[in-house]
Enzyme design. Sequence first.
Site, PDB file in Angstrom:
ATOM      1  N   ARG B  14       0.837  -1.208   0.000  1.00  0.00           N
ATOM      2  CA  ARG B  14       0.000   0.000   0.000  1.00  0.00           C
ATOM      3  C   ARG B  14       0.866   1.250   0.000  1.00  0.00           C
ATOM      4  NH1 ARG B  14      -3.638  -0.839   5.199  1.00  0.00           N
ATOM      5  NH2 ARG B  14      -1.570  -1.432   5.944  1.00  0.00           N
ATOM      6  N   SER B  41      -7.289   3.122   5.778  1.00  0.00           N
ATOM      7  CA  SER B  41      -6.872   1.778   5.389  1.00  0.00           C
ATOM      8  C   SER B  41      -6.278   1.760   3.987  1.00  0.00           C
ATOM      9  CB  SER B  41      -8.045   0.795   5.497  1.00  0.00           C
ATOM     10  OG  SER B  41      -9.135   1.236   4.746  1.00  0.00           O
ATOM     11  N   GLU B  62     -20.265   1.915  -1.341  1.00  0.00           N
ATOM     12  CA  GLU B  62     -19.419   1.396  -2.419  1.00  0.00           C
ATOM     13  C   GLU B  62     -20.064   1.517  -3.793  1.00  0.00           C
ATOM     14  OE1 GLU B  62     -19.969  -0.223   0.469  1.00  0.00           O
ATOM     15  OE2 GLU B  62     -18.015   0.259   1.328  1.00  0.00           O
ATOM     16  N   PHE B  87     -15.265  -5.337  -0.203  1.00  0.00           N
ATOM     17  CA  PHE B  87     -16.448  -4.475  -0.385  1.00  0.00           C
ATOM     18  C   PHE B  87     -16.472  -3.831  -1.778  1.00  0.00           C
ATOM     19  CE2 PHE B  87     -15.282  -3.900   4.259  1.00  0.00           C
ATOM     20  CZ  PHE B  87     -16.046  -4.974   4.673  1.00  0.00           C
ATOM     21  N   ARG B 171      -2.126  -5.866   1.951  1.00  0.00           N
ATOM     22  CA  ARG B 171      -1.537  -5.155   3.081  1.00  0.00           C
ATOM     23  C   ARG B 171      -0.545  -6.062   3.804  1.00  0.00           C
ATOM     24  NH1 ARG B 171      -6.140  -3.186   6.336  1.00  0.00           N
ATOM     25  NH2 ARG B 171      -4.802  -2.733   8.083  1.00  0.00           N
TER      26      ARG B 171
END
Lengths: 280, 318
Positions: B14, B41, B62, B87, B171
């Site tokens: 990330r 995040s 979303e 999501f 991540r």
Amino acid sequence: MNRDNRAEADDLEARAAHVAERANWIRRSALKMIVEAQQGHPGGDLSSADILSALYFDVLNYDSQQPNAPDRDRFIMSKGHCTGAFYSVLAGAGFFPEEELSTYLKPLSRLNGHPSRTYLPGVETNTGPLGHGLPVAVGVAIAGQIDKADFRVFVLTGDGELQEGSCWEAAMTAGHRKLSNLTVIVDRNRLQQGAPTEDTVALEPLANKWNAFGFDVVEIDGHDPQALIQALSHQGPRPLCVIASTVKGKGVSYMENQAGWHHGCPSPAQYEQALKELAA
Amino acid sequence: MSDAKTTAGLFDCREAYVATLEALAHEDERIVAVVNDSVGSSKLGKFRSAFPDRMINVGIAEQAMVGVGAGLANGGKIPFVSGASCFLTGRALEQIKADVAYSQANVKLCGISSGIAYGELGPTHHSIEDLAWLRPMANLTVIVPSDPWETSEAIKAAAAFNGPVFIRISRMPVPALERANPTFTIGKAETLREGDDVAIIANGIMVHRALDAAQALAAEGISARVVNMSSLTPLDEQAILDAAATGAVVTVEEHSVKGGLGGAVAEVIATQAPCPMRILGFPGFLPTGSVEFLLERYGLTTDGIADAARGLLAKRAA
């Protein structure tokens, strides 16, 4: 068509007469397409004809020969099933030849049951599944807001479509960001596929809902061209919602307010009668 | 060609994503970020500080996030739409299909914390179906980078490419790979190690494990080819056929065994160059456990990959 030409052109009455005349043409054209294809969505085509006519033959700023010009006004047809009316207005506005309307739903035609920008100039985003148009319109409006651009963004949704949660997700963002360049038009014909909206899952009080989400709300007769021109020309500091009261199947007596004409095709005798009623 | 190696340090991809996005955004004002409240995040806090007007947070929504992304593209922007992959792909799948892929909107979808990165949070937060959902979508480029360098290259390539792209960004800390000739091209697989007894095809966080497995096999006299299939769509079929020429293929992915990398490779092998295959991945909804526990349990480890290769070779010898 663009705003500059209009300013010096006709008075409101003459403009409205032009919109009404073109709306009647959209209705005849949509029914012809449906009869030739033996299928379609006549109820919604007829309820939205005046709205589409007011947009494309009066309000919107566009050049059909440059369909991707960055400064064009955007119109997004969220009720993507009403392609009889939508393709007719696009052809009438010069995005593609009117003769092509006869290919509606035929194999390999650009005129699919739901509009696709990958085939057809003038279509801004591919719709068909409901609840998609408003989020996309909000995205275009945000791009315009970032760039301080002059273009406006219009989206036409069905009323039953507002049962989709994605509409309200997008409405929340539109209100939060005060997207003054955004206009939502609700084709409020009060019928969804099989039944009245209010018997299915009620939308009322609809104006209050939009207001609560941060929109200015105008309620008009969606078949009154003067009211449409005036409402759609309004631009304030907040996003605008025009709730256009309409009649599903408007203009053809036996289709008016009949949920059964959501989709279907008139018989030859019915078609003849419809053309007579729409000739006036 | 000298073999690629894994390095000692561990990196969060990330970081490479956001550093690259910020650098690109300085050069190209069309680049905007769209998020579903996932500023933290997605590690986009610095982007927001640098470009407050170009960070569009639609809240926990979303479907609107992806639709708004398509609209921004229509308005001339290059939106990077970021959210937890579970999501972003699951909740907004129809928007990805209609508004982005079918509409050929110039939207870059960044599925963050993909795979089983959320470990103990369980199957609702795991994203091990995303590649199976997205792989059949026409027009949609799908990239699964393996390390920070490739993540950065994928972001640059996506920004330069005119069309819809999905990039799966983990991540989970991974080592950087040392490559002899680092080049990234959308649609091109990367042969990280030559070998002719068996081929291991991996992507994402499994690539460094595949390299380590090949090294372990080499100690036993087994020559294993390692292919990094970071572009799932378009797929480098020639690289798969070259892998199949070894006579045995193991695929490894941090995804369901159905419909992802293994499925893609199997479609090519079954129709063009049949050979024995093993597909390593997850069988279904996973039980409670840490990331390391789950990877171990389903054989997505250096040992597990090497065992799968040995098993295929034993079957061939029998």
